[in-house]
Motif scaffolding. Structure first.
Motif, short mmCIF file in Angstrom:
data_model
loop_
_atom_site.label_atom_id
_atom_site.label_comp_id
_atom_site.label_asym_id
_atom_site.label_seq_id
_atom_site.Cartn_x
_atom_site.Cartn_y
_atom_site.Cartn_z
N ASP A 1 0.68 -1.27 -0.03
CA ASP A 1 -0.16 0.00 0.06
C ASP A 1 0.97 1.18 0.00
O ASP A 1 2.14 1.24 0.54
CB ASP A 1 -0.96 0.11 1.26
N THR A 2 0.60 2.27 -0.57
CA THR A 2 1.13 3.33 -0.73
C THR A 2 1.62 4.26 0.56
O THR A 2 2.74 4.55 0.67
CB THR A 2 0.29 4.54 -1.63
N GLU A 3 0.88 4.05 1.58
CA GLU A 3 1.23 4.53 2.95
C GLU A 3 2.29 4.09 3.49
O GLU A 3 3.27 4.29 3.96
CB GLU A 3 -0.01 4.64 3.98
N VAL A 4 2.25 2.54 3.31
CA VAL A 4 3.42 1.54 3.75
C VAL A 4 4.74 1.87 3.03
O VAL A 4 5.83 1.77 3.73
CB VAL A 4 3.14 0.13 3.66
N PHE A 5 4.46 1.91 1.85
CA PHE A 5 5.81 2.65 0.85
C PHE A 5 6.46 3.59 1.40
O PHE A 5 7.57 3.87 1.76
CB PHE A 5 5.40 2.65 -0.61
N ARG A 6 5.62 4.75 1.31
CA ARG A 6 6.18 6.23 2.07
C ARG A 6 6.86 5.97 3.46
O ARG A 6 7.72 6.46 3.69
CB ARG A 6 5.02 7.16 2.12
N ASP A 7 6.27 5.24 4.15
CA ASP A 7 6.40 5.21 5.89
C ASP A 7 7.88 4.41 6.07
O ASP A 7 8.70 4.75 6.41
CB ASP A 7 5.45 4.56 6.44
N ALA A 8 7.95 3.39 4.82
CA ALA A 8 9.23 2.75 4.84
C ALA A 8 10.34 3.54 4.34
O ALA A 8 11.27 3.40 4.88
CB ALA A 8 9.13 1.32 4.04
N VAL A 9 10.12 4.41 3.34
CA VAL A 9 11.05 5.11 2.70
C VAL A 9 11.60 6.09 3.96
O VAL A 9 12.52 6.47 4.23
CB VAL A 9 10.60 5.92 1.59
N LEU A 10 10.63 6.70 4.71
CA LEU A 10 11.02 7.56 5.91
C LEU A 10 11.83 6.89 6.82
O LEU A 10 12.64 7.39 7.53
CB LEU A 10 9.53 7.96 6.69
N ALA A 11 11.31 5.76 7.29
CA ALA A 11 12.03 4.77 8.06
C ALA A 11 13.60 4.43 7.87
O ALA A 11 14.44 4.98 8.77
CB ALA A 11 11.53 3.61 8.63
N VAL A 12 13.63 4.13 6.60
CA VAL A 12 14.86 3.66 6.21
C VAL A 12 15.99 4.73 5.91
O VAL A 12 17.23 4.79 6.30
CB VAL A 12 14.80 2.87 4.82
#
Length: 197
Positions: A1-12
């Motif tokens: 999901d798009t929110e998961v993708f964006r949140d993963a980029v923030l975290a990494v």
């Protein structure tokens, strides 16, 4: 999901801000009409001047991004944000060219790739192989194989040389910029399939 993708980029990238609750992160239209995070500041003709500073608020989870039907955040909309209407019973799923273009060209990806590279340099010093091993572990939660690691080291060496000899005026250290390009490749890759290509 798009929110998961964006949140993963923030975290990494090391930029993630784990602040719960509070007002939504505002969205605005930038100078080219793309919806981005920011506090809107319009001139007399209602044209955007610049994004207002949000501090660390822009690095919060996607759950906290303001959602308006007429102003969906570009990075979320591109990756199939749920329909902002009553009774959204199924989220669409697509694989389209704008998704690849966003991963390659967007300010969002470039900025977070640079932050990711800075994180690797902070946490692993000047050891390039150590930085790349750490990057792979952060992004994919598994160790990188030696063949892939060697390819990334070669890629960074070639990019560093290219940036150092480029006639165009470039900011920053060539190796740091090359590492940021490699980080962008890692962020935009699924990372789970065949690594031989």
């Amino acid at each position: 999901d798009t929110e998961v993708f964006r949140d993963a980029v923030l975290a990494v990238s090391g930029q993630y801000v784990n602040q719960m609750a509070g007002p939504p992160i505002p969205v605005m239209e930038d100078a080219v009409g793309q919806i981005v995070l920011g506090q809107e500041d319009l001139d007399g003709e209602r044209k955007p001047r610049a994004a207002g500073g949000l501090g660390g608020q822009s690095h919060r989870r996607s759950l906290y991004v303001q959602v308006r039907r007429s102003r969906l955040l570009a990075v979320l909309e591109t990756f199939d944000l749920a329909t902002v209407a009553p009774n959204c019973v199924k989220r669409p799923a697509s694989n389209v060219a704008p998704q690849a273009l966003l991963l390659i060209n967007s300010r969002f990806m470039v900025d977070y790739a640079e932050a990711f590279a800075a994180r690797l340099q902070r946490e692993r010093g000047g050891d390039l192989r150590g930085q790349l091993q750490h990057a792979w572990q952060l992004a994919y939660a598994r160790p990188v194989d030696e063949q892939t690691l060697d390819r990334f080291v070669g890629f960074i060496a070639a990019q560093t040389k290219r940036f150092a000899t480029s006639g165009a005026k470039q900011n920053g250290d060539p190796q740091q910029r090359a590492l940021a390009v490699a980080c962008q490749a890692i962020l935009k890759s699924a990372g789970a399939g065949d690594t031989s290509s």
